[in-house]
Design a protein around this motif. Structure first.
Motif, PDB file in Angstrom:
ATOM      1  N   GLN A  20      10.937  14.521 -19.779  1.00 26.10           N
ATOM      2  CA  GLN A  20       9.930  13.891 -20.626  1.00 26.10           C
ATOM      3  C   GLN A  20       8.539  14.421 -20.317  1.00 26.10           C
ATOM      4  O   GLN A  20       7.716  14.607 -21.234  1.00 26.10           O
ATOM      5  N   PHE A  21       8.260  14.699 -19.054  1.00 21.21           N
ATOM      6  CA  PHE A  21       6.963  15.271 -18.695  1.00 21.21           C
ATOM      7  C   PHE A  21       6.810  16.677 -19.265  1.00 21.21           C
ATOM      8  O   PHE A  21       5.759  17.028 -19.816  1.00 21.21           O
ATOM      9  N   LEU A  22       7.839  17.497 -19.131  1.00 27.11           N
ATOM     10  CA  LEU A  22       7.763  18.858 -19.645  1.00 27.11           C
ATOM     11  C   LEU A  22       7.633  18.887 -21.159  1.00 27.11           C
ATOM     12  O   LEU A  22       7.001  19.793 -21.711  1.00 27.11           O
ATOM     13  N   ARG A  23       8.205  17.898 -21.839  1.00 26.39           N
ATOM     14  CA  ARG A  23       8.150  17.874 -23.297  1.00 26.39           C
ATOM     15  C   ARG A  23       6.816  17.342 -23.805  1.00 26.39           C
ATOM     16  O   ARG A  23       6.458  17.590 -24.972  1.00 26.39           O
ATOM     17  N   SER A  24       6.067  16.647 -22.963  1.00 20.72           N
ATOM     18  CA  SER A  24       4.791  16.081 -23.391  1.00 20.72           C
ATOM     19  C   SER A  24       3.683  17.115 -23.284  1.00 20.72           C
ATOM     20  O   SER A  24       3.840  18.184 -22.686  1.00 20.72           O
TER      21      SER A  24
END
Length: 278
Positions: A20-24
């Motif tokens: 989720q962090f990488l996608r944000s």
């Protein structure tokens, strides 16, 4: 539910938080656009994912694996691949005639992480903002359609708010016109001219746009250029006389005592100095 989504459901919370962090947008990763089986897909390079895990933004996260070097970052990214948040792909030729067109990508049979590899996203990230925005749009549309059914006091309040907004916009345009007219008048009457609210259109805050109230339209000084004919500092009066051909040049500051706010001007007075040898 697709196979990728079924695998993502089984992912532990730390792995899901990393994905989720990488996608944000907080990760700062460069996202490319490709075509996988005729469908649009986002993909990234492994090197950018490693940099994202080594960034200060990732260090502030909670319930995520600790990453202090590139080897640990590669290990974390490798452990997430089995959950199909992203899969390694091979890049092909552009889909169009232009080199900037999206490239064809295909999933590689052997999945492994490498910094020089490319990985396609099969995870859309958190969708709560999308759902909240959709519900808000529906609520606004329903409220607009049902405006005739609103209570009279609510309709009156909306009318006052709309009139107030239109008044603010009109006042802003009127202020811009008045300050321009005042500036043109002061160019003739009191050069170099005066701007009212000189930072009105500057890229500053709302309060800073009205500070100061007025300012002289002085030209900006260009730094880094030496003025020609300027006497170097530290010269004696005799050296100054010799460099000026026997003429003594004195700068006299003239200030207007009637208007202390206007910038002062300078004039030069030249006096002939007799030769001491004669």
């Amino acid at each position: 539910m697709s196979t990728a989504q079924a695998q993502q459901v089984r992912a532990p919370p730390p792995a899901r938080n990393v994905a989720q962090f990488l996608r944000s947008s907080k990760s700062g990763m460069k996202i490319r656009v490709g075509a996988l089986n005729g469908k649009r897909v986002d993909y990234f390079r492994g090197k950018s994912a490693v940099k994202a895990l080594l960034s200060p933004a990732y260090a502030k996260l909670k319930n995520v694996p600790t990453v202090t070097n590139e080897a640990e970052a590669e290990a974390v990214l490798t452990s997430i691949i089995p959950y199909a948040f992203y899969l390694r792909v091979d890049r092909g030729n552009p889909t169009g005639s232009s080199p900037s067109s999206p490239r064809h990508v295909s999933v590689t049979p052997q999945q492994s992480f490498a910094q020089d590899g490319y990985f396609a996203w099969f995870y859309e990230g958190s969708q709560w903002t999308t759902y909240a925005g959709g519900l808000l749009m529906v609520a606004i549309m329903l409220a607009g359609v049902m405006f005739p059914l609103w209570p009279p006091i609510m309709r009156l309040g909306v009318w006052y708010i709309s009139m107030g907004m239109l008044g603010l916009i009109g006042a802003f345009f009127a202020l811009a016109i008045v300050r321009l007219i005042f500036y043109v008048i002061t160019i003739v009457v009191a050069p170099p001219g005066i701007w009212i609210f000189p930072k009105l259109f500057a890229d500053v805050g709302v309060i800073e746009s009205f500070v100061p109230w007025w300012e002289w339209d002085m030209p900006k000084k260009r730094g880094g250029k030496k003025k020609k004919g300027k006497t170097p500092a530290g010269k004696t009066p005799e050296e100054k006389l010799a460099s000026n051909g026997g003429a003594y040049i004195e700068e006299v500051a003239e200030n207007d005592s009637h208007d202390s706010s206007r910038p002062g001007s300078r004039s030069a007075r030249v006096e002939e100095v007799p030769d001491e040898d004669s």
